[in-house]
Design a protein around this motif. Structure first.
Motif, short mmCIF file in Angstrom:
data_model
loop_
_atom_site.label_atom_id
_atom_site.label_comp_id
_atom_site.label_asym_id
_atom_site.label_seq_id
_atom_site.Cartn_x
_atom_site.Cartn_y
_atom_site.Cartn_z
N SER A 154 -31.13 -12.22 37.16
CA SER A 154 -29.59 -11.76 36.98
C SER A 154 -29.45 -10.74 36.26
CB SER A 154 -29.11 -13.03 36.53
OG SER A 154 -28.89 -14.09 37.40
N GLU A 155 -30.09 -10.46 35.19
CA GLU A 155 -30.10 -9.22 34.33
C GLU A 155 -30.56 -7.97 34.96
OE1 GLU A 155 -31.02 -11.46 29.80
OE2 GLU A 155 -32.72 -10.35 31.05
N ALA A 156 -31.61 -8.17 35.89
CA ALA A 156 -31.97 -7.04 36.69
C ALA A 156 -31.12 -6.63 37.74
CB ALA A 156 -33.30 -7.30 37.24
N SER B 200 -27.74 -7.12 37.43
CA SER B 200 -26.80 -6.33 36.48
C SER B 200 -26.93 -5.10 36.27
CB SER B 200 -26.58 -7.21 35.41
OG SER B 200 -25.46 -7.95 35.15
N LEU C 202 -38.24 -2.68 38.10
CA LEU C 202 -36.71 -2.64 38.33
C LEU C 202 -36.14 -2.01 37.11
CD1 LEU C 202 -36.27 -6.05 39.87
CD2 LEU C 202 -35.65 -4.17 40.84
N TYR D 274 -26.47 -16.39 33.02
CA TYR D 274 -25.21 -15.93 33.92
C TYR D 274 -24.48 -17.15 34.56
CZ TYR D 274 -26.84 -11.40 33.05
OH TYR D 274 -27.22 -10.35 32.29
N VAL E 231 -22.68 -11.54 40.03
CA VAL E 231 -23.89 -11.86 39.23
C VAL E 231 -24.15 -13.35 38.91
CG1 VAL E 231 -25.57 -11.46 37.53
CG2 VAL E 231 -24.09 -9.56 38.50
#
Lengths: 96, 96, 96, 96
Positions: free
Chosen positions: A87-89, A91, B42, C7, C57
């Motif tokens: 999820s961070e990637a 984002s 990424l 998230y 997200v």
């Protein structure tokens, strides 16, 4: 060998795409050297960005497949960590 | 020489940035060769994309400055054409 | 109840965020009605887009958690389908 | 009345589009209320984001036309300011 499905890329696919992107970036330098029209350079940059996104989606797919394999093998803590990283990637990609 | 303002980049600035981006793309290939963790690759791609966007905004600024100079010189038809090209370029960048 | 991590958003979180976004879009209409300065309207649009991305997200995270639960339960075919959908969704988000 | 060219939108066009976007955001709330499939909600969000981008490109076009009119009228300092604002706005849009 089973056919590739969805967004799965092999190591060779990644390398081939990245070498093509490297060539496009060198092409951009030549366009600047040659004082090419800004809009033409911008069009080429859009194409490089789209190519990079293709690589990103492939890498994300790969990461998610690792999550899922791990989850199936019962590695709950690692899976949670990998999901947060995914999820961070996404984002970061959406913001770049 | 007046200081650079806003997003104005010189030809040397563009070339320096693009050479740096080329190096980053080669770094990505090395990361793939070395089987580096997907998420790290990424993160690096996000950084390359952001660097390309910086170049794009510089080029767009340059294009707009040409429009404005032309408009001030009374070249109405060319200005209209350049404005349409600018909007199309922004559209493509937002979609890539 | 365990704390929310990463998230993960609840149904209420989504609804609250979407109602806020709806209010922002109405605010944009008022800005146009009032002939507000283009750049101020654009700044507000950037803020709405970022808020929508936050929702995206969250939804993607939710989708991936379903994949992982399914994979852990042994539902291989469904997992493959969900992974492809996830990559396609990321692709669409990056292009929009 | 001359035909609209390129990305030029009237005040009514903006309001019509924004009202449609507001309706889409309300539709998203309904989808969440109805526990619709994450991926379907994500597809709808991509469509809202694309619609917002259309509005942005229209506003940017409008802003640039003001710059150009001002430049043609000899207002150099204001034009410089507006050009910087345009590049900053594009930068924000690309990052949102």
């Amino acid at each position: 060998m089973p056919p590739k499905r969805g967004y799965q890329l092999s190591k060779d696919d990644y390398l081939r795409r990245l070498r093509r992107i490297e060539g496009q970036v060198r092409g951009l330098q030549q366009m600047i050297e040659d004082d090419r029209y800004c809009i033409d350079v911008l069009t080429q940059i859009s194409s490089v960005s789209a190519a990079l996104q293709g690589v990103s989606v492939g890498l994300l797919d790969e990461h998610l497949r690792h999550c899922v394999v791990e989850a199936a093998a019962g590695g709950e803590a690692d899976t949670e960590q990998k999901l947060i990283e995914a999820s961070e990637a996404v984002s970061r990609l959406l913001r770049s």
